[in-house]
Design an enzyme around this catalytic site. Structure first.
Site, PDB file in Angstrom:
ATOM      1  N   ASP A  49    -106.763  22.567  74.749  1.00 48.69           N
ATOM      2  CA  ASP A  49    -105.840  21.447  74.979  1.00 48.69           C
ATOM      3  C   ASP A  49    -106.507  20.072  74.925  1.00 48.69           C
ATOM      4  O   ASP A  49    -105.828  19.056  75.032  1.00 48.69           O
ATOM      5  CB  ASP A  49    -105.116  21.617  76.320  1.00 48.69           C
ATOM      6  CG  ASP A  49    -106.082  21.732  77.484  1.00 48.69           C
ATOM      7  OD1 ASP A  49    -107.273  22.006  77.264  1.00 48.69           O
ATOM      8  OD2 ASP A  49    -105.627  21.554  78.630  1.00 48.69           O
ATOM      9  N   GLU A  69    -119.647  24.541  84.600  1.00 45.29           N
ATOM     10  CA  GLU A  69    -120.581  23.886  83.671  1.00 45.29           C
ATOM     11  C   GLU A  69    -122.000  23.972  84.231  1.00 45.29           C
ATOM     12  O   GLU A  69    -122.948  24.322  83.524  1.00 45.29           O
ATOM     13  CB  GLU A  69    -120.174  22.407  83.469  1.00 45.29           C
ATOM     14  CG  GLU A  69    -118.808  22.217  82.795  1.00 45.29           C
ATOM     15  CD  GLU A  69    -117.604  22.301  83.741  1.00 45.29           C
ATOM     16  OE1 GLU A  69    -117.815  22.602  84.943  1.00 45.29           O
ATOM     17  OE2 GLU A  69    -116.474  22.070  83.285  1.00 45.29           O
TER      18      GLU A  69
END
Ligand code: UGA
Ligand code: MN
Length: 307
Positions: A165, A253
């Site tokens: 997205d 992350e």
């Protein structure tokens, strides 16, 4: 007949106007981050095959806007020949919708379609954020397993985690191609973490010395998934590097990067982290009240039509 006399002063003014116009045109034509040059490089590469292959890993799941999002992404693949798409569906089997989309985009030998379903108990919870666990974990791990088993490590390659997205500039992939073996490349991401831009901070010698993150700046790597890409050899060197559900949201992350690199080893890209080439956009949830009304009457607007 009257004689038209051009005075030297008028000629001078004309020349100055001409030069100013020329400069303006030149400035407008100039883009950051090797725009046109880079596109040229990409097209020459179709013959020369010198750029490293970039494996873009995209978890994706069925919802009304899925085809629209994936169509947007597929156009990048049409423009960037060294990209290979590992698309991992969050479902019990791969779907014809995704497969047809990949084929229609002309990506025949440049995609790998996988699937693995996220356990339902990790999703639920009704409200937004309607997740108790980080998203895309199973899907990215499956892609990493595929990569470790299938990619020839003698050739330099890059791995990028590409959400379905976000908004990506084509130039980002030219920047990624500059990542050196054994390194992790980093760059700014727009519209994320409550800021216009989250970015690595560099010192005089252009080494990464910090980050400007406002949201949980204490994270080991306070950056978004879209802010980095990794030299493939690191995933072979560190086989234990995987994503985990056992981390808080926002720590995925840091979780993967802590296996692979240290802050001072990060390779800054995108004009020394001054250009924004990716944005963490989020698509509004589709409102389908009239459609639900139809479905109650056993009708639908998309009968026999793939949307
Ligand atoms: C942020 C990060 O940008 C994501 O990379 C990260 O996975 C996520 O947070 C997280 O840590 O949970 P955000 O916009 O909040 O992203 O998440 P989404 O874009 O909704 O999901 C990330 C990826 O997972 C997307 O490619 C999405 O299609 C996929 N996803 C999402 C699934 O495969 N299944 C789902 O049920 C939901
Ligand atoms: Mn997102």
């Amino acid at each position: 007949m009257t004689e038209v006399r051009i005075r030297p002063r008028q000629v001078l003014i004309l020349i100055i106007v001409f030069i100013v116009l020329l400069l303006m045109v030149h400035r407008n034509g100039k883009r950051t981050c090797d725009g046109p040059d880079y596109l040229q490089a990409m097209y020459t590469q179709q013959q020369s095959d010198t750029l490293p292959k970039i494996y873009a890993i995209t978890p994706t799941y069925a919802r009304p806007a899925q085809k629209a999002e994936l169509t947007r992404l597929s156009h990048i693949f049409m423009l960037v020949p060294n990209l290979h798409w590992i698309i991992v569906e969050d479902s019990n089997s791969t779907t014809p919708l995704v497969r047809n989309l990949l084929l229609r985009a002309g990506l025949e030998n440049r995609f790998t379609q996988l699937n693995i379903k996220t356990p339902q108990e990790f999703k639920l919870q009704g409200k937004d954020p309607n997740w108790i666990k980080p998203r895309g974990v199973e899907q990215r791990n499956l892609a990493l397993t595929w990569l470790r088993a299938n990619v020839n490590v003698d050739r330099h390659a890059i791995v990028f985690f590409m959400d379905d997205d976000n908004s990506y500039a084509v130039e980002l992939f030219a920047e990624m191609s500059k990542i050196k073996p054994g390194r992790v490349g980093v760059w700014p991401v727009g519209l994320v973490g409550g800021l216009m831009v989250e970015r690595p901070l560099l010192d005089q010698e252009n080494r990464v010395v910090g980050f400007n993150a406002a949201w949980r700046p204490e994270r080991p790597f306070p950056i978004d998934m879209a802010a980095f890409a990794i030299s493939m050899d690191l995933f072979i060197k560190y086989p234990q590097a995987v994503f985990s559900y056992e981390v808080q949201r926002g720590y995925q992350e840091s979780e993967i990067l802590r296996y692979l690199t240290t802050r001072d080893q990060l390779q800054p890209l995108a004009n020394n982290c001054r250009d924004v080439l990716v944005w963490h956009t989020r698509t509004e949830k589709t409102k389908l009240t009239a459609e639900e009304e139809l479905i109650r009457k056993r009708k639908r607007s998309d009968e026999g039509i793939e949307v």
